[in-house]
Motif scaffolding. Structure first.
Motif, mmCIF file in Angstrom:
data_model
loop_
_atom_site.group_PDB
_atom_site.id
_atom_site.type_symbol
_atom_site.label_atom_id
_atom_site.label_comp_id
_atom_site.label_asym_id
_atom_site.label_seq_id
_atom_site.Cartn_x
_atom_site.Cartn_y
_atom_site.Cartn_z
ATOM 1 N N THR A 97 114.894 121.747 71.336
ATOM 2 C CA THR A 97 115.693 122.060 70.114
ATOM 3 C C THR A 97 115.729 121.166 69.007
ATOM 4 O O THR A 97 116.447 120.387 68.916
ATOM 5 N N GLY A 98 114.713 120.876 68.239
ATOM 6 C CA GLY A 98 114.470 119.754 67.118
ATOM 7 C C GLY A 98 114.365 118.685 68.009
ATOM 8 O O GLY A 98 114.390 118.539 69.189
ATOM 9 N N SER A 99 113.735 117.671 67.294
ATOM 10 C CA SER A 99 113.444 116.177 67.896
ATOM 11 C C SER A 99 114.736 115.685 68.388
ATOM 12 O O SER A 99 114.707 114.692 69.400
ATOM 13 N N VAL A 100 115.738 116.053 67.841
ATOM 14 C CA VAL A 100 117.126 115.449 68.525
ATOM 15 C C VAL A 100 117.335 115.889 69.872
ATOM 16 O O VAL A 100 117.750 115.225 70.752
ATOM 17 N N GLY A 101 116.982 117.224 70.062
ATOM 18 C CA GLY A 101 117.248 117.553 71.384
ATOM 19 C C GLY A 101 116.433 116.933 72.531
ATOM 20 O O GLY A 101 116.804 116.536 73.510
ATOM 21 N N ILE A 102 115.287 116.537 72.047
ATOM 22 C CA ILE A 102 114.094 115.753 72.921
ATOM 23 C C ILE A 102 114.859 114.575 73.034
ATOM 24 O O ILE A 102 114.545 113.730 74.319
ATOM 25 N N ALA A 103 115.581 113.950 72.160
ATOM 26 C CA ALA A 103 115.971 112.636 72.314
ATOM 27 C C ALA A 103 117.015 112.508 73.228
ATOM 28 O O ALA A 103 117.094 111.613 73.948
ATOM 29 N N GLN A 104 117.792 113.591 73.419
ATOM 30 C CA GLN A 104 118.884 113.586 74.107
ATOM 31 C C GLN A 104 118.309 113.699 75.741
ATOM 32 O O GLN A 104 118.712 113.062 76.800
ATOM 33 N N GLN A 105 117.352 114.622 75.772
ATOM 34 C CA GLN A 105 116.720 114.810 77.015
ATOM 35 C C GLN A 105 116.020 113.474 77.653
ATOM 36 O O GLN A 105 115.917 113.014 78.755
ATOM 37 N N PRO A 222 101.421 103.514 77.829
ATOM 38 C CA PRO A 222 101.948 104.647 78.753
ATOM 39 C C PRO A 222 103.611 104.586 78.458
ATOM 40 O O PRO A 222 104.175 105.465 78.810
ATOM 41 N N ASN A 223 104.197 103.275 77.884
ATOM 42 C CA ASN A 223 105.580 103.297 77.649
ATOM 43 C C ASN A 223 105.878 103.756 76.374
ATOM 44 O O ASN A 223 107.237 103.310 76.038
ATOM 45 N N VAL A 224 105.105 104.306 75.589
ATOM 46 C CA VAL A 224 105.547 104.931 74.242
ATOM 47 C C VAL A 224 105.438 106.418 74.055
ATOM 48 O O VAL A 224 104.496 107.052 74.684
ATOM 49 N N CYS A 225 106.499 106.862 73.442
ATOM 50 C CA CYS A 225 106.757 108.481 73.444
ATOM 51 C C CYS A 225 106.838 108.641 71.944
ATOM 52 O O CYS A 225 107.703 107.777 71.339
ATOM 53 N N VAL A 226 106.493 109.672 71.258
ATOM 54 C CA VAL A 226 106.285 110.022 70.028
ATOM 55 C C VAL A 226 107.053 111.378 69.878
ATOM 56 O O VAL A 226 106.761 112.387 70.604
ATOM 57 N N LEU A 227 108.160 111.251 68.786
ATOM 58 C CA LEU A 227 108.863 112.413 68.721
ATOM 59 C C LEU A 227 108.419 113.060 67.239
ATOM 60 O O LEU A 227 108.463 112.156 66.265
ATOM 61 N N ARG A 228 108.270 114.200 67.181
ATOM 62 C CA ARG A 228 107.936 114.910 65.872
ATOM 63 C C ARG A 228 108.811 116.183 66.098
ATOM 64 O O ARG A 228 109.266 116.659 66.950
ATOM 65 N N THR A 229 108.793 116.875 64.709
ATOM 66 C CA THR A 229 109.689 118.050 64.450
ATOM 67 C C THR A 229 108.860 119.005 63.422
ATOM 68 O O THR A 229 108.149 118.556 62.556
ATOM 69 N N PHE A 230 109.305 120.318 63.397
ATOM 70 C CA PHE A 230 108.990 121.306 62.714
ATOM 71 C C PHE A 230 110.078 121.609 61.439
ATOM 72 O O PHE A 230 109.718 122.190 60.691
ATOM 73 N N SER A 231 111.166 120.690 61.701
ATOM 74 C CA SER A 231 112.224 121.121 60.580
ATOM 75 C C SER A 231 112.001 120.386 59.356
ATOM 76 O O SER A 231 112.489 121.102 58.444
ATOM 77 N N LYS A 232 111.314 119.607 59.022
ATOM 78 C CA LYS A 232 111.301 118.831 57.894
ATOM 79 C C LYS A 232 109.974 119.302 57.062
ATOM 80 O O LYS A 232 110.235 120.022 56.264
ATOM 81 N N ALA A 233 108.668 118.585 57.047
ATOM 82 C CA ALA A 233 107.801 118.971 56.313
ATOM 83 C C ALA A 233 107.236 120.260 56.524
ATOM 84 O O ALA A 233 106.900 121.168 55.669
ATOM 85 N N GLY A 235 109.321 123.022 57.211
ATOM 86 C CA GLY A 235 110.389 123.728 56.684
ATOM 87 C C GLY A 235 110.821 124.660 57.731
ATOM 88 O O GLY A 235 111.313 125.765 57.287
ATOM 89 N N LEU A 236 110.876 124.514 59.009
ATOM 90 C CA LEU A 236 111.667 125.297 60.009
ATOM 91 C C LEU A 236 112.937 124.549 60.608
ATOM 92 O O LEU A 236 113.113 124.833 61.706
ATOM 93 N N ALA A 237 113.592 124.213 59.596
ATOM 94 C CA ALA A 237 114.912 123.516 60.067
ATOM 95 C C ALA A 237 115.613 124.448 60.869
ATOM 96 O O ALA A 237 116.587 124.075 61.856
ATOM 97 N N GLY A 238 115.714 125.749 60.499
ATOM 98 C CA GLY A 238 116.597 126.695 61.061
ATOM 99 C C GLY A 238 115.950 127.105 62.420
ATOM 100 O O GLY A 238 116.729 127.964 63.048
ATOM 101 N N MET A 239 114.656 126.913 62.669
ATOM 102 C CA MET A 239 114.381 127.466 64.039
ATOM 103 C C MET A 239 114.656 126.583 65.241
ATOM 104 O O MET A 239 114.280 126.868 66.431
ATOM 105 N N ARG A 240 114.542 125.151 64.803
ATOM 106 C CA ARG A 240 115.012 124.124 65.966
ATOM 107 C C ARG A 240 113.830 124.235 66.676
ATOM 108 O O ARG A 240 113.692 124.472 67.934
ATOM 109 N N VAL A 241 112.843 123.576 66.379
ATOM 110 C CA VAL A 241 111.578 123.335 67.241
ATOM 111 C C VAL A 241 111.150 121.789 66.901
ATOM 112 O O VAL A 241 110.630 121.288 65.981
#
Length: 371
Positions: A97-105, A222-233, A235-241
């Motif tokens: 649910t957004g990159s912040v959701g994955i950060a918590q996971q 292998p110890n690097v993880c990349v977070l991305r989101t559809f919320s910013k560029a 324009g799907l901030a309200g969708m939480r992906v």
């Protein structure tokens, strides 16, 4: 048994016992909404001022006809689209649910009581919240005088209790992005059993060619993880992906810790449609980047020190004048994001809104001198 020899009565129960780790957790402060007056603007949440990309709204509305059904928990179609778009294996993807959701996971999967999570400060304000929720300990490394990550100091802060490191690039709220040489030198110092999370929520706005795409670094580490989101560029901030790209063990752990059915089918389908509208996306992002340059240049002309932003916002370090500046903007019809005692983050939005901020900034500086 006499009354005098009886055990003292237990104190009355006031309610359920909650984890002590939750005590004192700072509340996440969302950006203030725009005022109710006509001509008011919201520049406080780094939202995209454009409507959904072509075809996205229609796709999302069509998905609403199946609201009585659960979404595809495996997100198979979206994973296939992401794997093709970014040239990564589908097994290296996780959704949230957004990159912040994955950060918590990620913290749930790596850190608990007795463990440490390192991040720069100031950086994304969710980091201390989600770290404390897990019971882990935050290790905050101050930014440099030029508002950048102090990567050597962050490497020095690593101990045998470090489990995860957040690297926000471009950094929210200062906008500074980390260049390749410094980032690779830092990664070379991180032990292989410590996960480094490159939080790239604003990656699409980067124009500095010396700033690496985190996916380049993930492929060989292998110890690097990349977070991305559809919320910013996108324009799907309200969708939480949001989504993560990581090697299989980390990606699998993220899928295990995900909230079941957390990303709706409408959101999944809208994300797929957004990926297919890349030409329109790039045109919009280019326009926002150009407007970012105009705003930063005008502020610099007024005498402000504006860090070079690679995101869709600019940062003004105002110290004790932070609240007054935010209030002046709101009185003029624009809400910005103040960080009390530190500074103000201003989203690059509609030209009219940006012009209001520039006018307020000029008047504020003239009235208060060298703030």
């Amino acid at each position: 048994m006499t009354a005098s020899s009886q055990e003292p009565a237990a104190p009355p129960v006031s309610g359920p016992r909650l984890r002590a780790a939750l005590d004192g957790i700072p509340a996440y402060s969302p950006g203030r909404p725009a005022g109710q007056e006509p001509g008011s603007f919201k520049l406080s949440s780094n939202e995209n001022p454009y409507p959904p990309l072509p075809g996205v709204l229609e796709t999302a509305v069509a998905a609403m006809s199946s609201l009585n059904r659960y979404p595809d928990m495996s997100a198979a179609a979206l994973f296939e689209a992401l794997a093709e778009h970014f040239a990564v294996p589908a097994g290296h993807l996780a959704l949230g649910t957004g990159s912040v959701g994955i950060a918590q996971q990620l913290i749930q999967a790596t850190a608990g009581p007795g463990d440490e999570v390192i991040y720069a400060w100031r950086s994304f304000e969710a980091y201390p919240i989600i770290t404390q929720i897990s019971g882990a300990t935050s290790v905050r490394v101050p930014l440099t005088a030029t508002e950048e990550h102090d990567l050597p100091a962050m490497a020095d802060a690593i101990t045998d209790r470090t489990r995860l490191i957040f690297v926000c690039t471009p950094n929210n709220p200062t906008g500074r992005a980390i260049r390749r040489a410094g980032l690779t030198a830092f990664l070379d110092r991180v032990p292989a059993d410590v996960l480094v999370v490159l939080d790239e929520a604003y990656r699409e706005f980067v124009r500095d060619e010396q700033v690496p795409d985190g996916l380049e670094l993930y492929r060989e580490r292998p110890n690097v993880c990349v977070l991305r989101t559809f919320s910013k560029a996108y324009g799907l901030a309200g969708m939480r992906v949001g989504f993560a790209v990581a090697h299989e063990p980390v990606a699998a752990a993220l899928r295990k810790t995900a909230v079941p059915f957390g990303v709706s089918q409408a959101a999944q389908n809208a994300a797929i449609a957004s990926l297919r509208a890349e030409d329109a996306l790039l045109a919009r992002v280019d326009a926002l980047v150009a407007e970012r340059g105009r705003v930063a240049a005008r502020l610099a002309e007024q005498g402000w020190t504006v860090p070079e932003s690679q995101a869709n916002f600019v940062w003004l370090r105002l110290g004790e004048d932070t609240s007054a500046f935010a209030a002046a903007c709101e009185a003029a019809g624009v809400t910005v994001r103040p960080f009390a005692g530190e500074g103000v983050r201003v989203t690059v939005g509609e030209t009219e809104a940006n012009d209001i901020v520039l006018r307020v900034a000029g008047e504020f500086r003239a009235a208060r001198g060298n703030v």
